[in-house]
Design an enzyme around this catalytic site. Structure first.
Site, PDB file in Angstrom:
ATOM      1  NE  ARG A 222     -11.425   2.504  -0.557  1.00  0.00           N
ATOM      2  CZ  ARG A 222     -11.550   2.857  -1.843  1.00  0.00           C
ATOM      3  NH1 ARG A 222     -11.679   1.922  -2.772  1.00  0.00           N
ATOM      4  NH2 ARG A 222     -11.540   4.125  -2.201  1.00  0.00           N
ATOM      5  CG  HIS A 270      -7.141  -0.155  -5.156  1.00  0.00           C
ATOM      6  ND1 HIS A 270      -7.301   0.225  -3.846  1.00  0.00           N
ATOM      7  CD2 HIS A 270      -8.145   0.461  -5.829  1.00  0.00           C
ATOM      8  CE1 HIS A 270      -8.344   1.029  -3.738  1.00  0.00           C
ATOM      9  NE2 HIS A 270      -8.878   1.186  -4.934  1.00  0.00           N
TER      10      HIS A 270
HETATM   11  P1  NAP Z   1     -22.112   5.122  -3.949  1.00  0.00           P
HETATM   12  O1  NAP Z   1     -22.725   5.638  -5.208  1.00  0.00           O
HETATM   13  O2  NAP Z   1     -22.074   5.988  -2.763  1.00  0.00           O
HETATM   14  O3  NAP Z   1     -22.872   3.754  -3.610  1.00  0.00           O
HETATM   15  C1  NAP Z   1     -22.634   3.081  -2.413  1.00  0.00           C
HETATM   16  C2  NAP Z   1     -23.645   1.966  -2.288  1.00  0.00           C
HETATM   17  O4  NAP Z   1     -23.341   1.252  -1.079  1.00  0.00           O
HETATM   18  C3  NAP Z   1     -25.076   2.482  -2.150  1.00  0.00           C
HETATM   19  O5  NAP Z   1     -25.977   1.606  -2.781  1.00  0.00           O
HETATM   20  C4  NAP Z   1     -25.282   2.433  -0.620  1.00  0.00           C
HETATM   21  O6  NAP Z   1     -26.615   2.267  -0.214  1.00  0.00           O
HETATM   22  C5  NAP Z   1     -24.504   1.204  -0.272  1.00  0.00           C
HETATM   23  N1  NAP Z   1     -24.172   1.210   1.143  1.00  0.00           N
HETATM   24  C6  NAP Z   1     -23.385   2.078   1.819  1.00  0.00           C
HETATM   25  N2  NAP Z   1     -23.344   1.766   3.127  1.00  0.00           N
HETATM   26  C7  NAP Z   1     -24.137   0.688   3.285  1.00  0.00           C
HETATM   27  C8  NAP Z   1     -24.518  -0.103   4.393  1.00  0.00           C
HETATM   28  N3  NAP Z   1     -24.092   0.172   5.623  1.00  0.00           N
HETATM   29  N4  NAP Z   1     -25.349  -1.148   4.185  1.00  0.00           N
HETATM   30  C9  NAP Z   1     -25.805  -1.419   2.948  1.00  0.00           C
HETATM   31  N5  NAP Z   1     -25.494  -0.711   1.840  1.00  0.00           N
HETATM   32  C10 NAP Z   1     -24.664   0.322   2.012  1.00  0.00           C
HETATM   33  O7  NAP Z   1     -20.606   4.655  -4.218  1.00  0.00           O
HETATM   34  P2  NAP Z   1     -19.956   4.169  -5.599  1.00  0.00           P
HETATM   35  O8  NAP Z   1     -19.591   5.319  -6.416  1.00  0.00           O
HETATM   36  O9  NAP Z   1     -20.838   3.123  -6.183  1.00  0.00           O
HETATM   37  O10 NAP Z   1     -18.605   3.499  -5.049  1.00  0.00           O
HETATM   38  C11 NAP Z   1     -18.654   2.441  -4.129  1.00  0.00           C
HETATM   39  C12 NAP Z   1     -17.278   2.107  -3.617  1.00  0.00           C
HETATM   40  O11 NAP Z   1     -16.508   1.439  -4.611  1.00  0.00           O
HETATM   41  C13 NAP Z   1     -16.391   3.288  -3.238  1.00  0.00           C
HETATM   42  O12 NAP Z   1     -16.734   3.824  -1.994  1.00  0.00           O
HETATM   43  C14 NAP Z   1     -15.018   2.657  -3.233  1.00  0.00           C
HETATM   44  O13 NAP Z   1     -14.755   2.110  -1.941  1.00  0.00           O
HETATM   45  C15 NAP Z   1     -15.140   1.522  -4.242  1.00  0.00           C
HETATM   46  N6  NAP Z   1     -14.339   1.751  -5.453  1.00  0.00           N
HETATM   47  C16 NAP Z   1     -13.321   0.888  -5.738  1.00  0.00           C
HETATM   48  C17 NAP Z   1     -12.587   1.059  -6.886  1.00  0.00           C
HETATM   49  C18 NAP Z   1     -11.508   0.092  -7.265  1.00  0.00           C
HETATM   50  O14 NAP Z   1     -10.783   0.332  -8.229  1.00  0.00           O
HETATM   51  N7  NAP Z   1     -11.376  -1.012  -6.559  1.00  0.00           N
HETATM   52  C19 NAP Z   1     -12.874   2.125  -7.760  1.00  0.00           C
HETATM   53  C20 NAP Z   1     -13.907   2.982  -7.421  1.00  0.00           C
HETATM   54  C21 NAP Z   1     -14.644   2.783  -6.276  1.00  0.00           C
HETATM   55  P3  NAP Z   1     -27.725   3.376  -0.565  1.00  0.00           P
HETATM   56  O15 NAP Z   1     -28.012   3.163  -2.032  1.00  0.00           O
HETATM   57  O16 NAP Z   1     -28.843   3.002   0.291  1.00  0.00           O
HETATM   58  O17 NAP Z   1     -27.109   4.717  -0.268  1.00  0.00           O
HETATM   59  C1  GLV Z   2     -10.853   3.900  -6.020  1.00  0.00           C
HETATM   60  O1  GLV Z   2     -10.650   3.004  -5.265  1.00  0.00           O
HETATM   61  C2  GLV Z   2     -11.890   4.860  -5.826  1.00  0.00           C
HETATM   62  O2  GLV Z   2     -12.498   4.864  -4.739  1.00  0.00           O
HETATM   63  O3  GLV Z   2     -12.122   5.667  -6.740  1.00  0.00           O
END
Ligand code: NAP
Ligand code: GLV
Length: 307
Positions: A222, A270
């Site tokens: 983000r 995005h």
């Molecule tokens: P997720 O499974 O919840 O994983 C989040 C990761 O971030 C986990 O490893 C978590 O640590 C870590 N984290 C969270 N807060 C933290 C902190 N304060 N310090 C250190 N590490 C931290 O989420 P996901 O499904 O992988 O998605 C991640 C993000 O990608 C979404 O929230 C979204 O913002 C972004 N995204 C972007 C797109 C795009 O098209 N650009 C698409 C989809 C998602 P832990 O393992 O310890 O819990």
């Molecule tokens: C896209 O940014 C998502 O969080 O799925």
């Protein structure tokens, strides 16, 4: 009743959900519904006030991974469960997005673009994957998969998360020192963290200064994760070779923002990873007791944690 808000794909979601959940009543915005009948909503970025009429709402299925925009709304009472998608076809796309940036750095495509513009024929020393260090911030559903895929391709991979993690072949770190060490030992940093109070401006001037001279930063998490003014300064002073940015503090990125024309910025609007509707529906159906009978995935949001 399950109500869908997905303006460009409302019909697709409605038909997939009806097929997966034949016992459920399903409708998609803008079809009118009795608000009192709506107990579940599946939505991505609905407009302000969208949820207010649904007095019986129990669960919102976020049609994406990041829930930051849902957690700051004033029309979703704390009693409503928020469930996000886990992977849903996005993880493989994240690997592609990250790999594009890693290859740009590794194969010096930025330098070759400049050479072409200047009419220069100069062969640069090729770097092997085993000599490229990639640091992944966020080792969850998406970052974890990217880390594993890059290890499989032969890159040197480090990763950082909130809690201690163990991934084969990945140097996993956590905590403040772990972040600084990950940054300092990465040629390319790939950021795929959620937007929370704790991650806001995580990459500020001091943290960006931890990156080795000539490193690259890719952000697909983000926009709020990065202090954009500090990033611009680091790009302008040449400390960072380039930034590849998919997400911004304000989206769409305002016209005239320096990122638009910056020679060291590669921008996408995005699109790093899109939700795959069929997979999203499979996860929603599994949670509601229908579909192919597969186990319901994790994905219930902890509002305190913020992701
Ligand atoms: P997720 O499974 O919840 O994983 C989040 C990761 O971030 C986990 O490893 C978590 O640590 C870590 N984290 C969270 N807060 C933290 C902190 N304060 N310090 C250190 N590490 C931290 O989420 P996901 O499904 O992988 O998605 C991640 C993000 O990608 C979404 O929230 C979204 O913002 C972004 N995204 C972007 C797109 C795009 O098209 N650009 C698409 C989809 C998602 P832990 O393992 O310890 O819990
Ligand atoms: C896209 O940014 C998502 O969080 O799925």
């Amino acid at each position: 009743m399950l109500y869908v808000y997905a303006p460009d794909q409302g019909d697709l979601y409605a038909s997939l959900l009806r097929a997966a959940l034949p016992e459920w009543s399903v409708a998609a915005w803008p079809a009118p519904v009795d608000p009192a009948a709506v107990t579940h909503v599946a939505a991505w970025a609905p407009p302000p006030g969208f949820f207010a009429p649904f007095g019986q709402l129990r669960t919102v299925f976020n049609l994406g991974a990041g829930v930051d925009a849902l957690l700051t709304r004033d029309d979703l009472p704390a009693s409503v469960d928020i469930v996000r998608l886990t992977d849903a076809g996005m993880a493989a796309q994240m690997t592609e997005y990250c790999l594009y940036g890693v290859l740009h750095w590794q194969r010096e495509m930025d330098a070759y673009r400049r050479q072409q513009a200047e009419g220069v024929w100069l062969q640069r020393q090729t770097r092997l994957r085993a000599d490229v260090r990639v640091g992944i911030l966020g080792l969850g559903e998406l970052g974890g998969r990217v880390a594993r895929d890059l290890v499989g391709m032969g890159y040197r991979v480090g990763g950082w998360s909130r809690r201690r993690r163990e991934l084969d072949g990945v140097v996993c770190r956590h905590g403040d020192d772990g972040l600084n060490e990950t940054l300092a030992s990465s040629d390319v940093v790939f950021c795929v963290l959620p937007a929370t109070a704790a991650t806001r401006h995580l990459l500020d001037a001091a943290r960006l200064a931890c990156l080795p001279e000539g490193a690259a930063l890719i952000n697909a998490g983000r926009g709020s994760l990065i202090d954009e003014a500090a990033l611009l300064a680091r790009l302008d002073d040449g400390g960072l070779r380039f930034a590849m940015l998919d997400v911004f503090s304000e989206e769409p990125l305002p016209a005239g923002h320096p990122f638009w024309r910056h020679p060291r910025v590669i921008m996408t609007p995005h699109v790093a990873a899109d939700t795959v509707a069929e997979e999203a529906v499979r996860q929603i159906a599994a949670r509601l007791g229908g579909g192919d009978g597969g186990a319901a995935p994790a994905g219930r949001i902890d509002r305190q944690r913020g992701y």
